[in-house]
Design a protein around this motif. Structure first.
Motif, PDB file in Angstrom:
ATOM      1  N   UNK A 184       9.400  -0.773  10.704  1.00 24.48           N
ATOM      2  CA  UNK A 184      10.419   0.284  10.721  1.00 24.48           C
ATOM      3  C   UNK A 184      11.293   0.218   9.471  1.00 24.48           C
ATOM      4  N   UNK A 185      11.681  -0.979   9.079  1.00 26.89           N
ATOM      5  CA  UNK A 185      12.503  -1.133   7.875  1.00 26.89           C
ATOM      6  C   UNK A 185      11.722  -0.736   6.623  1.00 26.89           C
ATOM      7  N   UNK A 186      10.455  -1.148   6.564  1.00 29.52           N
ATOM      8  CA  UNK A 186       9.627  -0.812   5.411  1.00 29.52           C
ATOM      9  C   UNK A 186       9.405   0.699   5.308  1.00 29.52           C
ATOM     10  N   UNK A 187       9.235   1.337   6.449  1.00 32.41           N
ATOM     11  CA  UNK A 187       9.051   2.792   6.450  1.00 32.41           C
ATOM     12  C   UNK A 187      10.333   3.494   5.985  1.00 32.41           C
ATOM     13  N   UNK A 188      11.483   2.993   6.424  1.00 35.19           N
ATOM     14  CA  UNK A 188      12.755   3.579   5.995  1.00 35.19           C
ATOM     15  C   UNK A 188      12.900   3.494   4.483  1.00 35.19           C
ATOM     16  N   UNK A 189      12.550   2.351   3.915  1.00 34.90           N
ATOM     17  CA  UNK A 189      12.627   2.177   2.468  1.00 34.90           C
ATOM     18  C   UNK A 189      11.655   3.110   1.751  1.00 34.90           C
ATOM     19  N   UNK A 190      10.413   3.139   2.202  1.00 35.29           N
ATOM     20  CA  UNK A 190       9.397   3.956   1.527  1.00 35.29           C
ATOM     21  C   UNK A 190       9.764   5.436   1.567  1.00 35.29           C
ATOM     22  N   UNK A 197       0.839  -1.208   0.000  1.00 31.75           N
ATOM     23  CA  UNK A 197       0.000   0.000   0.000  1.00 31.75           C
ATOM     24  C   UNK A 197       0.877   1.262   0.000  1.00 31.75           C
ATOM     25  N   UNK A 198       1.931   1.254   0.805  1.00 31.73           N
ATOM     26  CA  UNK A 198       2.822   2.418   0.867  1.00 31.73           C
ATOM     27  C   UNK A 198       3.531   2.652  -0.459  1.00 31.73           C
ATOM     28  N   UNK A 199       4.008   1.579  -1.084  1.00 27.60           N
ATOM     29  CA  UNK A 199       4.702   1.718  -2.362  1.00 27.60           C
ATOM     30  C   UNK A 199       3.746   2.167  -3.462  1.00 27.60           C
ATOM     31  N   UNK A 200       2.525   1.663  -3.414  1.00 28.82           N
ATOM     32  CA  UNK A 200       1.524   2.071  -4.412  1.00 28.82           C
ATOM     33  C   UNK A 200       1.115   3.535  -4.270  1.00 28.82           C
ATOM     34  N   UNK A 201       1.355   4.107  -3.096  1.00 23.68           N
ATOM     35  CA  UNK A 201       0.964   5.505  -2.871  1.00 23.68           C
ATOM     36  C   UNK A 201       1.967   6.505  -3.442  1.00 23.68           C
ATOM     37  N   UNK A 202       3.176   6.040  -3.795  1.00 19.58           N
ATOM     38  CA  UNK A 202       4.194   6.944  -4.336  1.00 19.58           C
ATOM     39  C   UNK A 202       3.812   7.381  -5.745  1.00 19.58           C
TER      40      UNK A 202
END
Length: 387
Positions: A369-375, A290-295
């Motif tokens: 936390x890791x996913x947020x850092x990447x996004x 969902x986070x990646x699709x929001x970019x």
């Protein structure tokens, strides 16, 4: 210089990201379990602190203790299973036991790379089963006819489902069709279920209980992913007793360390904890997608559109197509943010311009936390590249 066969000269040695990048990086390239070890050295000790294993003695070649706890978990008989030093170690043994040099081995056109690599190492010919733009086997009448031509000349057929690197499982219709056709044509079918612990679709989640009832099917499993034991190197195959008795003829003696076997037994004793980890990883996967699709980026008319294409996944990773400046984005993630993904190329020698993997990366699902850092890093890079 001694003689080196031509097919060996043409090979390139395997190289991991940890060989290329040394230091404090966030490695999201290898599909490791983001929760870390389920078992560790403490599980090798008795309650009085003495060791459970004697490393001065050779280990049990048959991994009897591990098979005894795995058999009821898989719902099969102990003699319908063989253990290997990682599930990928079973691939060359299968090729050696069930084909001759020069024979054809088949697998998906986009699939686990070691199927092709081990085929070429052992002087066999790899033939690709074509898939559509979503990495699914083409089950039209024309698609089936094309696959039948390949299956007729193949000794062994490898099918990873869910697929690595695409993340999608094949349909039950496709798997059952392959089981039927390989049986008719005298080929061995190997169904690789390395990522079965992360699936939502129970209809195609596993064929492991069916395999022993058939004369030509192996189902392989790995401890690297859902059991979080990539460093333990444990895997295996399930099939009928005749197939198992054949493959263990070519297995290296004492191939599994006593420590790995003991840790595997300890891990199976924590299957409840493992299942909870898998459920959380599925939640993290959905949140990351969902986070990646929001970019977003702007198109030629200045209209906002999705920056990335995120493929559906039933694994602990996501396949994501980057914009055309994929190499720049990948390099900036590494150099500026110390985040390493699995990059498949931008229309170059890794993934040619016509490849479905061109401009794609594979991203291991990390902790929140890791996913947020990447996004956040991707958001900054994509925004800066448009300014």
């Amino acid at each position: 210089m001694p003689y080196i066969p031509h097919h060996i000269q043409a090979l390139k040695p395997y190289q991991s990201a940890r060989d290329l990048y040394q230091g404090d990086y966030l490695f999201l390239d290898a599909n490791e379990n983001c929760f870390g070890a389920l078992v560790d050295s403490k599980d090798l000790l008795n309650s009085d602190g003495t060791s459970k294993i004697d490393v001065s003695a050779y280990p049990d070649t048959d991994s009897t203790a591990l098979r005894k706890v795995l058999a009821p978990y898989y719902g099969v008989d102990i003699d319908e299973m063989a253990i290997f030093n990682g599930s990928d170690a079973s691939i060359p043994e299968i090729i050696i036991a069930f084909s001759d040099p020069g024979d054809c081995i088949a697998g998906l056109d986009i699939g686990f790379g070691m199927f092709r690599s081990f085929t070429e190492m052992h002087d066999r010919k790899y033939t690709s089963l074509p898939t559509d733009e979503n990495f699914n086997l083409i089950m039209t009448e024309d698609g089936k006819k094309e696959m039948e031509k390949i299956l007729k000349k193949s000794r062994v057929v490898f099918l990873d489902t869910p697929n690595n690197p695409s993340g999608n499982p094949q349909s039950r219709e496709a798997i059952e069709w392959l089981i039927e056709k390989t049986g008719e044509m005298g080929a061995l079918l190997v169904i690789d279920e390395a990522y079965n612990g992360f699936m939502d679709n129970s209809d195609v989640s596993s064929f492991i209980k069916l395999a022993p009832k058939l004369s030509h099917v192996f189902v392989s499993r790995s401890f690297s992913k859902k059991w979080s034991m990539a460093g333990g190197r444990i895997g295996g195959v399930v099939g009928n007793k005749d197939l198992i008795n054949t493959i263990i003829k070519v297995r290296i003696p004492y191939h599994m360390s006593a420590m790995s076997q003991a840790l595997g037994v300890a891990a199976v004793g924590k299957k409840g904890e493992m299942e909870r980890m898998c459920e959380l990883i599925k939640e993290y996967r959905a949140d990351l997608a969902e986070s990646l699709n929001s970019l977003q980026i702007s198109d030629a008319d200045g209209q906002a559109k999705k920056a990335l294409h995120v493929y559906p996944s039933q694994t602990n990773f996501l396949l994501v197509k980057f914009p055309k400046n994929s190499r720049e984005i990948f390099d900036r993630l590494v150099n500026e943010y110390k985040i390493v993904l699995r990059y498949f190329g931008g229309g170059d020698t890794l993934a040619g311009k016509d490849s479905k993997l061109a401009h794609c990366v594979r991203i291991t699902v990390g902790t929140p936390e890791q996913n947020e850092k990447l996004t956040n890093a991707l958001r900054k890079i994509i925004s800066n590249s448009q300014s």
